[in-house]
Design a protein around this motif. Structure first.
Motif, PDB file in Angstrom:
ATOM      1  N   ASP A 738     -45.180 -17.015 -30.578  1.00  0.00           N
ATOM      2  CA  ASP A 738     -45.560 -16.014 -31.581  1.00  0.00           C
ATOM      3  C   ASP A 738     -44.415 -15.793 -32.561  1.00  0.00           C
ATOM      4  OD1 ASP A 738     -47.972 -15.728 -30.357  1.00  0.00           O
ATOM      5  OD2 ASP A 738     -47.428 -13.936 -29.211  1.00  0.00           O
ATOM      6  N   ALA A 739     -44.770 -15.466 -33.797  1.00  0.00           N
ATOM      7  CA  ALA A 739     -43.791 -15.147 -34.830  1.00  0.00           C
ATOM      8  C   ALA A 739     -44.380 -14.062 -35.723  1.00  0.00           C
ATOM      9  CB  ALA A 739     -43.454 -16.392 -35.665  1.00  0.00           C
ATOM     10  N   PRO A 740     -43.526 -13.264 -36.379  1.00  0.00           N
ATOM     11  CA  PRO A 740     -44.048 -12.215 -37.267  1.00  0.00           C
ATOM     12  C   PRO A 740     -44.927 -12.821 -38.366  1.00  0.00           C
ATOM     13  CG  PRO A 740     -41.697 -11.938 -36.901  1.00  0.00           C
ATOM     14  CD  PRO A 740     -42.059 -13.261 -36.314  1.00  0.00           C
ATOM     15  N   ALA A 741     -45.958 -12.101 -38.741  1.00  0.00           N
ATOM     16  CA  ALA A 741     -46.887 -12.598 -39.757  1.00  0.00           C
ATOM     17  C   ALA A 741     -46.203 -12.831 -41.093  1.00  0.00           C
ATOM     18  CB  ALA A 741     -48.040 -11.614 -39.923  1.00  0.00           C
ATOM     19  N   THR A 742     -45.128 -12.082 -41.362  1.00  0.00           N
ATOM     20  CA  THR A 742     -44.443 -12.232 -42.647  1.00  0.00           C
ATOM     21  C   THR A 742     -43.836 -13.622 -42.818  1.00  0.00           C
ATOM     22  OG1 THR A 742     -42.536 -11.157 -41.586  1.00  0.00           O
ATOM     23  CG2 THR A 742     -43.940  -9.780 -42.985  1.00  0.00           C
ATOM     24  N   GLN A 743     -43.668 -14.375 -41.706  1.00  0.00           N
ATOM     25  CA  GLN A 743     -43.131 -15.729 -41.820  1.00  0.00           C
ATOM     26  C   GLN A 743     -44.142 -16.719 -42.400  1.00  0.00           C
ATOM     27  OE1 GLN A 743     -41.274 -17.369 -38.346  1.00  0.00           O
ATOM     28  NE2 GLN A 743     -39.923 -15.587 -38.011  1.00  0.00           N
ATOM     29  N   LEU A 744     -45.394 -16.272 -42.559  1.00  0.00           N
ATOM     30  CA  LEU A 744     -46.427 -17.169 -43.065  1.00  0.00           C
ATOM     31  C   LEU A 744     -46.061 -17.711 -44.450  1.00  0.00           C
ATOM     32  CD1 LEU A 744     -49.228 -18.494 -42.972  1.00  0.00           C
ATOM     33  CD2 LEU A 744     -50.181 -16.360 -43.869  1.00  0.00           C
ATOM     34  N   ILE A 745     -45.497 -16.858 -45.303  1.00  0.00           N
ATOM     35  CA  ILE A 745     -45.149 -17.296 -46.662  1.00  0.00           C
ATOM     36  C   ILE A 745     -44.076 -18.376 -46.607  1.00  0.00           C
ATOM     37  CG2 ILE A 745     -44.227 -16.540 -48.880  1.00  0.00           C
ATOM     38  CD1 ILE A 745     -45.417 -13.755 -48.243  1.00  0.00           C
ATOM     39  N   GLN A 746     -43.081 -18.194 -45.718  1.00  0.00           N
ATOM     40  CA  GLN A 746     -42.018 -19.198 -45.573  1.00  0.00           C
ATOM     41  C   GLN A 746     -42.573 -20.495 -44.998  1.00  0.00           C
ATOM     42  OE1 GLN A 746     -38.784 -17.907 -43.100  1.00  0.00           O
ATOM     43  NE2 GLN A 746     -37.850 -19.949 -42.997  1.00  0.00           N
ATOM     44  N   VAL A 747     -43.464 -20.371 -43.998  1.00  0.00           N
ATOM     45  CA  VAL A 747     -44.065 -21.558 -43.397  1.00  0.00           C
ATOM     46  C   VAL A 747     -44.876 -22.324 -44.443  1.00  0.00           C
ATOM     47  CG1 VAL A 747     -45.788 -22.359 -41.732  1.00  0.00           C
ATOM     48  CG2 VAL A 747     -44.108 -20.633 -41.052  1.00  0.00           C
ATOM     49  N   ALA A 748     -45.640 -21.602 -45.262  1.00  0.00           N
ATOM     50  CA  ALA A 748     -46.454 -22.247 -46.304  1.00  0.00           C
ATOM     51  C   ALA A 748     -45.577 -22.976 -47.311  1.00  0.00           C
ATOM     52  CB  ALA A 748     -47.320 -21.210 -47.004  1.00  0.00           C
ATOM     53  N   ASP A 749     -44.358 -22.479 -47.527  1.00  0.00           N
ATOM     54  CA  ASP A 749     -43.452 -23.105 -48.492  1.00  0.00           C
ATOM     55  C   ASP A 749     -42.874 -24.414 -47.964  1.00  0.00           C
ATOM     56  OD1 ASP A 749     -41.975 -23.340 -50.841  1.00  0.00           O
ATOM     57  OD2 ASP A 749     -40.247 -22.334 -49.956  1.00  0.00           O
ATOM     58  N   THR A 750     -42.658 -24.510 -46.632  1.00  0.00           N
ATOM     59  CA  THR A 750     -41.944 -25.662 -46.065  1.00  0.00           C
ATOM     60  C   THR A 750     -42.841 -26.638 -45.309  1.00  0.00           C
ATOM     61  OG1 THR A 750     -41.445 -24.357 -44.070  1.00  0.00           O
ATOM     62  CG2 THR A 750     -39.815 -24.340 -45.852  1.00  0.00           C
ATOM     63  N   ALA A 751     -44.038 -26.244 -44.920  1.00  0.00           N
ATOM     64  CA  ALA A 751     -44.897 -27.112 -44.102  1.00  0.00           C
ATOM     65  C   ALA A 751     -45.314 -28.354 -44.889  1.00  0.00           C
ATOM     66  CB  ALA A 751     -46.132 -26.346 -43.645  1.00  0.00           C
ATOM     67  N   PRO A 752     -45.493 -29.487 -44.222  1.00  0.00           N
ATOM     68  CA  PRO A 752     -45.887 -30.719 -44.918  1.00  0.00           C
ATOM     69  C   PRO A 752     -47.326 -30.652 -45.427  1.00  0.00           C
ATOM     70  CG  PRO A 752     -45.892 -31.050 -42.544  1.00  0.00           C
ATOM     71  CD  PRO A 752     -45.305 -29.700 -42.774  1.00  0.00           C
ATOM     72  N   ASP A 753     -47.665 -31.580 -46.295  1.00  0.00           N
ATOM     73  CA  ASP A 753     -49.042 -31.662 -46.807  1.00  0.00           C
ATOM     74  C   ASP A 753     -50.027 -31.786 -45.655  1.00  0.00           C
ATOM     75  OD1 ASP A 753     -48.088 -31.553 -49.363  1.00  0.00           O
ATOM     76  OD2 ASP A 753     -48.282 -33.697 -49.768  1.00  0.00           O
ATOM     77  N   GLY A 754     -51.159 -31.083 -45.778  1.00  0.00           N
ATOM     78  CA  GLY A 754     -52.215 -31.182 -44.777  1.00  0.00           C
ATOM     79  C   GLY A 754     -51.972 -30.374 -43.523  1.00  0.00           C
ATOM     80  N   ALA A 755     -50.906 -29.573 -43.474  1.00  0.00           N
ATOM     81  CA  ALA A 755     -50.595 -28.789 -42.273  1.00  0.00           C
ATOM     82  C   ALA A 755     -51.640 -27.685 -42.089  1.00  0.00           C
ATOM     83  CB  ALA A 755     -49.195 -28.196 -42.372  1.00  0.00           C
ATOM     84  N   ARG A 756     -51.762 -27.210 -40.837  1.00  0.00           N
ATOM     85  CA  ARG A 756     -52.641 -26.093 -40.510  1.00  0.00           C
ATOM     86  C   ARG A 756     -51.824 -25.029 -39.779  1.00  0.00           C
ATOM     87  NH1 ARG A 756     -56.107 -30.523 -40.340  1.00  0.00           N
ATOM     88  NH2 ARG A 756     -58.223 -30.129 -41.125  1.00  0.00           N
TER      89      ARG A 756
END
Length: 869
Positions: A738-756
């Motif tokens: 689990d991770a805080p929901a606020t990390q979603l923006i950071q994850v969206a910035d760094t995740a590779p193409d096609g990530a879920r």
């Protein structure tokens, strides 16, 4: 399609079935009138095919003439289908087949008017949305009644009964038990919703039938008319007939090849089974087993891309992903299912010591055959590479002129292949009941029809490389196929130095036959998609989908496996007696939301395509399951055996297909989702193939030799572990943190193409229902920053402490399709845990497999040594 008549032979207590009539009754209509009536019937079918080609082509927009919007084209599409349904399908078993009664002319014309009503009065209807006049309601009522009658004639009673139940539910809502009650609807509202909007009969399903399915069915009909079906069958026999159980293995490969272009499991059975079933019986297969192999192989043709019984195009609209992605996700399960069936017929041959058909004297043997096969494969690889890179080079160098250069090269390649094929004898359909002392030679057989592969190459090239729409890809492939149908006979005559007289006329006659057959093959599909729209319209009007979710949740008690088993059984029941297209529409509308909703509450967060593939597979199993499975009746008619016994045997063979949905719903790598690199891809494919082979060995009771009970259990354990290694690995290493929901923006910035990304959301829906569940959010391609990437998938959020508040959800976006609404709170996100790869669990599974193999081989060798020479 020309279907050989069955000779009088062994009956085995089975009733005699007219195969040609069976195919006609189920696919093209059983009526074959004479004179003017015949000319009108064939003429309307021809006009329908030409109309569909016109609206798929670029010509309407280039000429500014004959441009139809989606609603108008759907309306005309249904008008053609309804008219032809009444002209081509007799009302009853004793109705005349050689003429069209006056009543059917009248009903057909009225039905065609009602079906095309939205086209003729489109402007007027647009001025009174939601306010139907008396004429609108009368047309809707008459149209629905005639649509149900057309469905009864073309599809049988199951589809009609299902539609009538759903129509009744619209108006009887207030009188239903509390669990399924709703406020009901007036006659005007119900009829308007089902017939005058795009929510019911004229919805997405009919649009897919008009826009995509027709062109692919027409493509298949023209390919069959050109002779490709016979080429595929004879090629499979020539290559595989000498192996143990060779005709059965040829049936599997031929059905897979035919399934690439066929939208009907029954037509697939008859096309290939007429030739392969008698050969299987001749080499030693029991009649019911010979028929069951053909049924299992032909029904699996409905899961084989690119057509998938026309369901692939519906998935594009329902799931919201590109057609090429649907093909990518569907190809591995289809291939491993066919490979496992190939292995099953091999095991049956081993158990019964069934041999193949000998090759002709003087044919290449041993290493010579291997060298020839390797040279052929290498030649194709080199040719494919040259074409791929050569086309890319031409496009870079020639720019806008590249398409004309490519067209010239394609035509030159076609003529060259015809010249090459002309050196070998022409392939003529063999009599399946004629004794076959030797197989046809593989080399000349394969080389005699290589030009049939060109339209398929054009289709795949346009889809995968040029990335054209499915409709435009099918249009250009069909146009090239039209050229082949018309010109192949004159070209063969020219190269073989035969007389040219009559060859062009013969080619034009073939083209006419193919266009008419394609339209007649579409009657049932057009009617099915329209009738299934009644179910879809009822769901959108009454909310019955939510009731199904609550019903399954109550009965399953929230248990995930019980829920999936219930959904599988319900899909089997719903799919009985329905054609593939209607089958998929019904099960995806009613049951896919159940899996999504209840699965997300239990932590089963999977891509929507996996859910739709799950319900699609189990809906298709109804084609095999007795007592309804028509494919079993067709195969039993050829084999002269009991259709119920055939259905039971075929269902046993098809269990290998039935376990796949349970595997890929938990391990989406089987759908080629979440594959990191080439090595990961190879491990996934090899492990899936081995797993399904071991499942076949475990359920068939034979691996190296006959299984003992514990060996069958061990093989099934190996199967489960190879299919789902994460089941055991998750007990040792938690898969997510689990991770805080606020990390979603950071994850969206760094995740590779096609990530879920896995999210846990809470909130109150617009209907006032409290929800708390998981969501698997596709992040799509990378963007400038995390917020921009979330906006591209339809989601705008603001931080609130460690949580995120959903401020806006774009209509029609991926986020909206997942059920996220404005005002919801994203409580937490889950990231993949840093742990060893779950594939390490495959090592003990393979060691166990090696142990079983060693034990069985010792037992087999000991038994062989004990037999006196």
């Amino acid at each position: 399609m020309n279907v050989p008549q069955q000779p009088q032979g062994e009956q085995n207590g089975a009733p005699e079935i007219d195969l040609a009539q069976l195919v006609a009754e189920t696919d093209t209509g059983g009526r074959d009138p004479k004179g003017l009536a015949r000319a009108v019937l064939l003429g309307v079918a021809l006009v329908w095919s030409l109309f569909q080609l016109w609206i798929a082509s670029p010509l309407p927009f280039a000429l500014g003439f004959g441009v139809f919007n989606d609603t108008e084209s759907r309306s005309l599409h249904l008008g053609f289908a309804l008219l032809l349904a009444f002209l081509a399908y007799p009302a009853f078993g004793k109705s005349p087949r050689d003429r069209i009664p006056v009543a059917d002319w009248v009903l057909g014309l009225i039905a065609a008017f009602c079906g095309s009503y939205l086209f003729w009065f489109y402007g007027a209807l647009a001025t009174r949305p939601g306010a139907p006049i008396l004429l609108d309601i009368v047309v809707a009522i008459v149209g629905l009644v005639l649509l149900l009658e057309a469905a009864r004639r073309a599809l049988g009673l199951p589809m009609v009964i299902l539609a009538v139940v759903f129509i009744a539910y619209i108006f009887a809502g207030p009188y239903m038990p509390d669990m399924i009650a709703h406020k009901g609807a007036s006659l005007g509202k119900g009829m308007s919703h089902l017939w005058l909007t795009t929510e019911g009969v004229f919805g997405v399903a009919l649009g897919v039938s008009s826009g995509f399915i027709f062109l692919f069915v027409l493509f298949g009909a023209l390919l069959e008319t050109a002779g490709a079906g016979n080429y595929f069958i004879q090629s499979a026999i020539s290559m595989l007939g000498h192996l143990r159980g060779g005709p059965a293995k040829a049936a599997v490969v031929a059905s897979a090849s035919t399934g690439l272009i066929s939208g009907s499991s029954i037509a697939n059975v008859v096309t290939t089974g007429t030739f392969t079933i008698p050969l299987m019986k001749r080499v030693g297969y029991r009649p019911d087993k010979a028929a069951a192999v053909e049924v299992a192989a032909s029904v699996d043709g409905q899961i084989m891309p690119p057509v998938m019984g026309a369901a692939a195009f519906l998935m594009v609209e329902y799931v919201g992903i590109p057609y090429t992605q649907v093909l990518k996700h569907a190809v591995l399960p289809a291939l491993i299912s066919y490979i496992a069936l190939f292995y099953i017929v091999h095991l049956e041959a081993m158990k019964s010591d069934i041999r193949g058909i000998p090759r002709p004297p003087g044919a290449p043997q041993g290493m010579a055959r291997v060298r020839s096969a390797l040279m052929t494969v290498c030649g194709f690889i080199v040719l494919a590479g040259a074409v791929y890179y050569g086309m890319g080079w031409i496009k870079d160098l020639a720019g806008a002129a590249a398409k004309w250069i490519v067209l010239a090269l394609l035509l030159a390649g076609y003529v060259a292949l015809i010249g090459f094929s002309a050196r070998f004898p022409e392939l003529t359909p063999d009599d399946p009941n004629k004794p076959m002392a030797y197989l046809p030679e593989a080399g000349p057989t394969l080389k005699s029809g290589l030009h049939y592969l060109l339209p398929v190459v054009v289709l795949i090239w346009n889809l995968m490389v040029e990335e054209m729409s499915p409709a435009l890809s099918a249009f250009w492939a069909t146009m090239f196929l039209v050229l082949i149908v018309v010109t192949q006979r004159p070209l063969f005559a020219l190269f073989r130095k035969h007389a040219l007289a009559g060859t062009v006329q013969h080619g034009l006659s073939d083209l006419f036959t193919g266009l008419v057959t394609g339209a007649r093959n579409m009657i049932g599909i057009g009617i099915a998609t329209a009738a299934a729209g009644i179910i879809v319209g009822t769901v959108t009007l009454t909310g019955i989908g939510l009731v199904m979710t609550e019903f399954v949740e109550v009965i399953s008690g929230g248990n995930l496996m019980v829920m999936l088993l219930m959904v599988a059984v319900i899909c089997l029941i719903l799919g009985m007696g329905l054609p593939t297209t209607a089958n998929y529409i019904v099960v995806s509308t009613l049951m896919a939301p159940v899996v999504v909703e209840l699965g997300s509450q239990s932590g089963l967060l999977v891509p929507l395509i996996a859910v739709h593939m799950f319900v699609f597979y189990f809906g298709l199993m109804a084609d095999v399951t007795p007592p309804v499975g028509l494919a079993s009746y067709a195969a039993a008619g050829i084999a002269r055996t009991d259709p119920i016994k055939t259905g039971v045997t075929a269902f046993g063979y098809s269990i290998r297909t039935a376990i796949l949905p349970f595997m890929f719903i938990f391990n989406t790598q089987l759908l080629l989702i979440g594959i990191d690199n080439a090595a990961h891809l190879v491990i996934t494919i090899v492990s899936a193939i081995v797993a399904n082979l071991m499942f076949a060995a475990g359920t068939q009771g034979w691996f190296v030799t006959r299984n003992r009970w514990w060996e069958s259990l061990a093989l099934l354990l190996v199967t489960f572990t190879l299919f789902r290694p994460g089941f055991w690995w998750d007990m040792i290493y938690p898969p997510y943190v689990d991770a805080p929901a606020t990390q979603l923006i950071q994850v969206a910035d760094t995740a590779p193409d096609g990530a879920r990304q896995r999210l846990w959301i809470e909130g109150t829906t617009i209907e006032g229902k409290e929800i708390s569940r998981g969501v698997l959010l596709p992040l799509g391609d990378k963007a400038d920053n995390g917020r921009a990437r979330l906006a591209k998938v339809g989601l705008r959020v603001v931080p609130m402490g460690d949580e995120l508040q959903v401020m806006q959800v774009q209509f029609g976006s991926r986020a909206e399709k997942l059920g996220i609404e404005q005002g919801f709170t994203i409580k937490t996100i889950e990231n993949d845990a840093d742990r060893p790869a779950k594939e390490w669990m495959m090592v003990p599974a393979l060691l166990l497999l090696g142990l079983v193999y060693w034990v069985q081989r010792r037992r087999r060798d000991s038994a062989a040594a004990a037999v006196p020479a």
